[in-house]
Design a protein around this motif. Structure first.
Motif: not given
Length: 326
Positions: A156-184
């Motif tokens: 259904h899709c073969i498009a590659s992800h374009p980010s350079d920054m995200c590749v480095a973060m994937a190697a380092i290891g990270a978490t994404v903090q998000v906020q919404g109506p139900r909290g963080e």
């Protein structure tokens, strides 16, 4: 470009409220959103400007992790003293992407959320499951040389992800903090971007009513060295054909710990755990490098014009390891 409502948010709660009232998009640096609105690929009824939210700080946490505000620009992040000292792979990845002018505007959260560069997605008329669910994927049988993947693809899709920054973060290891109506809540970085599977229009784990507030990097590996290598058609302002972000920690010439991530060859920032396991406990030798590179591209599926990416992805790993070994 279609008509839309524009609202500037004074704080995070207001931004989330405005966003929930109409089909909306957040405007930060705007380096992707405005382009896609101009070509009628993205059609938000409301644009919520979050550029002035107080999310532009970089701070070291007591446990050694680094917290990066969603609104920190790519330039600021690449030049931060802590990043240069503890996460050079991230600085190198950022500086390899786009132009200085774009890096001055592009934000950390915006970089994570950027859309693919597949021409069939952006032309507005070709079948594309990301743009129009269940319409098909023109890239599979079309021209798929440069911005299409060989890892993590589906029928259904073969498009590659374009980010350079995200590749480095994937190697380092990270978490994404998000906020919404139900909290963080927090999302592991490796789980944030989704494989296309049968629903390629679902690109990330962020809910429609949530806002990214911070990215938190794992503590640096003691005594490690790292590097980002980007292979592309030209040296200036070009997306990766293949890239590698590698972190190694050595005891003498023996690898104590390793992190390997790939870009340009996969539908999401690709953590090559098989390659890491093949490297840990081994000496840094050319034979091992070739073995690790083969493991990194295990499972790759080539298409008509991009079979070369399997070899190129392996070369990105081998050359990075050669540089780090030296």
């Amino acid at each position: 470009m279609r008509n839309f409502d524009y609202t500037r948010a004074a704080d995070q709660t207001q931004a989330i409220t405005f966003h929930a009232q109409l089909p909306s998009s957040y405007l930060a640096g705007g380096t992707t959103l405005l382009d896609l609105m101009k070509i009628d690929v993205m059609r938000p009824q409301r644009v919520v400007d979050i550029a002035r939210l107080p999310l532009d700080r970089i701070e070291t946490l007591p446990d050694g992790r680094l917290r990066i505000g969603a609104m920190v620009t790519n330039t600021t992040l690449a030049q931060d003293k802590t990043v240069l000292r503890d996460y050079p792979v991230l600085s190198q990845a950022l500086l390899s992407g786009a132009t200085t002018q774009l890096r001055n505007k592009a934000t950390t959260a915006g970089n994570i959320m950027q859309r693919v560069r597949c021409g069939y997605f952006r032309d507005g008329v070709s079948p594309c499951n990301k743009r129009e669910p269940h319409s098909g994927c023109a890239a599979i049988d079309g021209h798929n040389r440069s911005v299409h993947a060989v890892l993590g693809t589906s029928e259904h899709c073969i498009a590659s992800h374009p980010s350079d920054m995200c590749v480095a973060m994937a190697a380092i290891g990270a978490t994404v903090q998000v906020q919404g109506p139900r909290g963080e809540r927090t999302i592991d970085f490796l789980d944030f971007h989704l494989l296309p599977g049968s629903t390629p229009w679902k690109e990330h784990a962020l809910q429609d009513d949530e806002l990214i507030t911070h990215i938190v990097l794992d503590p640096p590996i003691a005594g490690s060295r790292s590097g980002y290598l980007k292979l592309r058609d030209r040296a200036s302002y070009q997306f990766a054909l293949a890239s590698s972000a590698i972190i190694v920690a050595l005891d003498g010439n023996v690898v104590r710990d390793a992190r390997i991530a790939l870009g340009g060859v996969a539908t999401k920032p690709w953590r090559a755990r098989n390659a890491e396991q093949a490297l840990i406990g081994q000496s840094m030798t050319p034979e091992i490098f070739r073995h690790v590179a083969a493991a990194a591209m295990q499972g790759a599926v080539p298409y008509r014009h991009n079979a070369y990416k399997i070899t190129l992805g392996q070369q990105a790993v081998i050359r990075s390891l050669q540089i780090l070994a030296a």
